[in-house]
Design a protein around this motif. Structure first.
Motif, PDB file in Angstrom:
ATOM      1  N   ILE A 198      38.876  45.552  41.773  1.00  0.00           N
ATOM      2  CA  ILE A 198      37.598  45.376  41.075  1.00  0.00           C
ATOM      3  C   ILE A 198      37.029  46.733  40.661  1.00  0.00           C
ATOM      4  CG2 ILE A 198      35.225  44.544  41.275  1.00  0.00           C
ATOM      5  CD1 ILE A 198      37.376  42.340  41.086  1.00  0.00           C
ATOM      6  N   ASP A 199      37.066  47.684  41.570  1.00  0.00           N
ATOM      7  CA  ASP A 199      36.554  49.022  41.260  1.00  0.00           C
ATOM      8  C   ASP A 199      37.362  49.687  40.154  1.00  0.00           C
ATOM      9  OD1 ASP A 199      34.710  48.619  43.243  1.00  0.00           O
ATOM     10  OD2 ASP A 199      35.761  49.839  44.750  1.00  0.00           O
ATOM     11  N   GLY A 201      38.356  48.149  37.527  1.00  0.00           N
ATOM     12  CA  GLY A 201      38.037  47.546  36.238  1.00  0.00           C
ATOM     13  C   GLY A 201      38.336  46.064  36.099  1.00  0.00           C
ATOM     14  N   LEU A 202      38.961  45.427  37.096  1.00  0.00           N
ATOM     15  CA  LEU A 202      39.253  43.994  36.997  1.00  0.00           C
ATOM     16  C   LEU A 202      37.953  43.196  37.005  1.00  0.00           C
ATOM     17  CD1 LEU A 202      41.404  41.716  36.996  1.00  0.00           C
ATOM     18  CD2 LEU A 202      41.242  41.714  39.505  1.00  0.00           C
ATOM     19  N   LYS A 203      37.850  42.255  36.084  1.00  0.00           N
ATOM     20  CA  LYS A 203      36.642  41.433  35.988  1.00  0.00           C
ATOM     21  C   LYS A 203      37.005  39.951  36.012  1.00  0.00           C
ATOM     22  CE  LYS A 203      34.229  44.874  33.128  1.00  0.00           C
ATOM     23  NZ  LYS A 203      33.430  45.393  34.247  1.00  0.00           N
ATOM     24  N   ASN A 204      36.054  39.156  36.482  1.00  0.00           N
ATOM     25  CA  ASN A 204      36.149  37.690  36.431  1.00  0.00           C
ATOM     26  C   ASN A 204      37.280  37.117  37.279  1.00  0.00           C
ATOM     27  OD1 ASN A 204      33.992  37.631  34.501  1.00  0.00           O
ATOM     28  ND2 ASN A 204      35.497  38.157  32.904  1.00  0.00           N
ATOM     29  N   TRP A 205      37.619  37.802  38.349  1.00  0.00           N
ATOM     30  CA  TRP A 205      38.569  37.278  39.316  1.00  0.00           C
ATOM     31  C   TRP A 205      37.920  37.246  40.696  1.00  0.00           C
ATOM     32  CZ3 TRP A 205      43.824  35.664  39.364  1.00  0.00           C
ATOM     33  CH2 TRP A 205      44.403  35.549  38.089  1.00  0.00           C
ATOM     34  N   GLU A 206      38.306  36.245  41.495  1.00  0.00           N
ATOM     35  CA  GLU A 206      37.740  36.053  42.830  1.00  0.00           C
ATOM     36  C   GLU A 206      38.859  36.065  43.867  1.00  0.00           C
ATOM     37  OE1 GLU A 206      34.785  32.832  45.110  1.00  0.00           O
ATOM     38  OE2 GLU A 206      35.915  32.219  43.333  1.00  0.00           O
ATOM     39  N   TYR A 231      31.089  41.842  46.496  1.00  0.00           N
ATOM     40  CA  TYR A 231      32.273  41.540  45.689  1.00  0.00           C
ATOM     41  C   TYR A 231      32.489  40.031  45.646  1.00  0.00           C
ATOM     42  CZ  TYR A 231      33.451  46.513  45.912  1.00  0.00           C
ATOM     43  OH  TYR A 231      33.427  47.872  45.791  1.00  0.00           O
TER      44      TYR A 231
END
Length: 358
Positions: A198-199, A201-206, A231
């Motif tokens: 996530i840090d 740059g990954l977006k819209n994933w859980e 997060y």
């Protein structure tokens, strides 16, 4: 046949218990099957088996636990003679019984002295030994100087195809922390890896962690929850079997990191001994990204039905590669489903019946 089954870890009802209870359910179709445990807990165990593992034990009975430490060896020996065969999940021990004894190993037993006269004497009375993976077999054979068989764990797939896939990375496993505070299944390491994704740059994933927790491990669970704050990380503890399969059905990628950071040459038991949850995820169309050790290497065909990773940076790179290539993700998902068929319940039952009737 009258068959008795013993599992010393029946109070946890995790992957190993899924194996043993599946064996009981399978054999009960043709034989009279009993599980050695506290008879007063029969209703509780049967209800929990259905709710947590999806296993119906209606044709199985509980029988006085003759392997309880408070039962004398003489009583155990006499009582065991009332059975035609006993299947015994070993914690490193091998009992003396008055019937055919089939010993099952699910993990290495490096602390056992395989050369002792006591161990050699007990092995004389064992009808057969079988393991859950070739990883376990290799280590058991070397330790006990035997030639054991392998019967892979059964996987019954309950994927709901009506549920659409979402941008979810999933992990399923029990929470187990040793006396030094080290997390056996490495949920803490995977949380750090996801935060790094996530840090980066990954977006819209859980990241969804489905976790089995016993009362004494609640403090460790709270630490994982604290690590996850800020997060898109969801921790589901002790969910129903229905909830488990809903998450398998929704997830696109599956993570498993048992064995990472361990000295597996010295402590091979710290690797994943097989990995039922990995197969369940694959059967649900999740692409596995797992640590390259133990039984995981027998499940995942590297670069075909998933990825075997040698470090957490490898996890991140391979995961990013899947997320950034929809065609690759779809293709490997189909290969994962195909690969999971190798570990079917029918094959498990057939192998078990062959073992007991030869």
């Amino acid at each position: 046949m009258r068959i008795g089954i013993y599992d010393p870890y029946l109070d946890t009802l995790s992957g190993g218990e899924k194996y043993m209870l599946s064996a009981a359910s399978c054999l009960a179709k043709e034989h009279k099957v009993f599980i050695f445990w506290d008879k007063d807990k029969e209703t509780e165990i049967k209800q929990t088996a259905v709710k947590k593992l999806g296993i119906n034990l209606s044709s199985v009975e509980l029988y006085r636990n003759i392997f309880d430490k408070n039962v004398s060896s003489t009583t155990r020996f006499i009582e065991s003679g009332k059975f035609d065969a006993i299947i015994y999940l070993s914690d490193g021990s091998i009992p003396l019984v008055r019937t055919k004894l089939y010993v099952h190993f699910q993990f290495p037993i490096e602390w056992v002295d395989g050369n002792s006269l006591r161990t050699k004497f007990k092995l004389i009375f064992v009808k057969d030994i079988f393991c859950n993976s070739y990883f376990t077999k290799d280590l058991i054979d070397k330790k006990l100087h035997v030639n054991s068989k392998v019967i892979y764990p059964p996987v019954v797939l309950n994927r709901d195809k009506k549920i659409k896939k979402e941008n979810i990375i999933l992990h399923v496993g029990r929470l187990s922390v040793n006396e030094s505070g080290v997390n056996y299944k490495k949920q803490d390491i995977m949380i750090k890896a996801f935060k790094k994704l996530i840090d980066g740059g990954l977006k819209n994933w859980e990241f969804v962690i489905v976790i089995g927790v016993k009362g004494e491990d609640r403090t460790a669970l709270n630490k994982l929850k604290e690590m996850s704050k800020g997060y898109l990380i969801k921790i589901l503890d002790n969910p129903s079997n229905k909830t488990l399969w809903e998450n398998y059905s929704k997830a696109r990628i599956y993570w498993h990191a048992t064995g990472y950071g361990e000295n597996l040459q010295k402590y091979p038991e710290r690797a994943e001994h097989f990995g039922i949850s990995t197969v369940e995820a694959m059967g649900s169309g999740c692409v596995p990204v797992v640590f390259n050790a133990g039984g995981q290497k027998e499940i995942v065909e590297d670069n075909k039905s998933g990825y075997l990773c040698n470090g957490m940076e490898d996890f991140i790179v391979k995961t990013n590669g899947l997320i950034g290539n929809e065609d690759l993700l779809r293709r490997m998902s189909l290969e994962s489903i195909k690969r999971s068929d190798v570990f079917s319940l029918d094959k498990f039952c057939s192998s078990l019946k062959t073992l007991l009737t030869k």
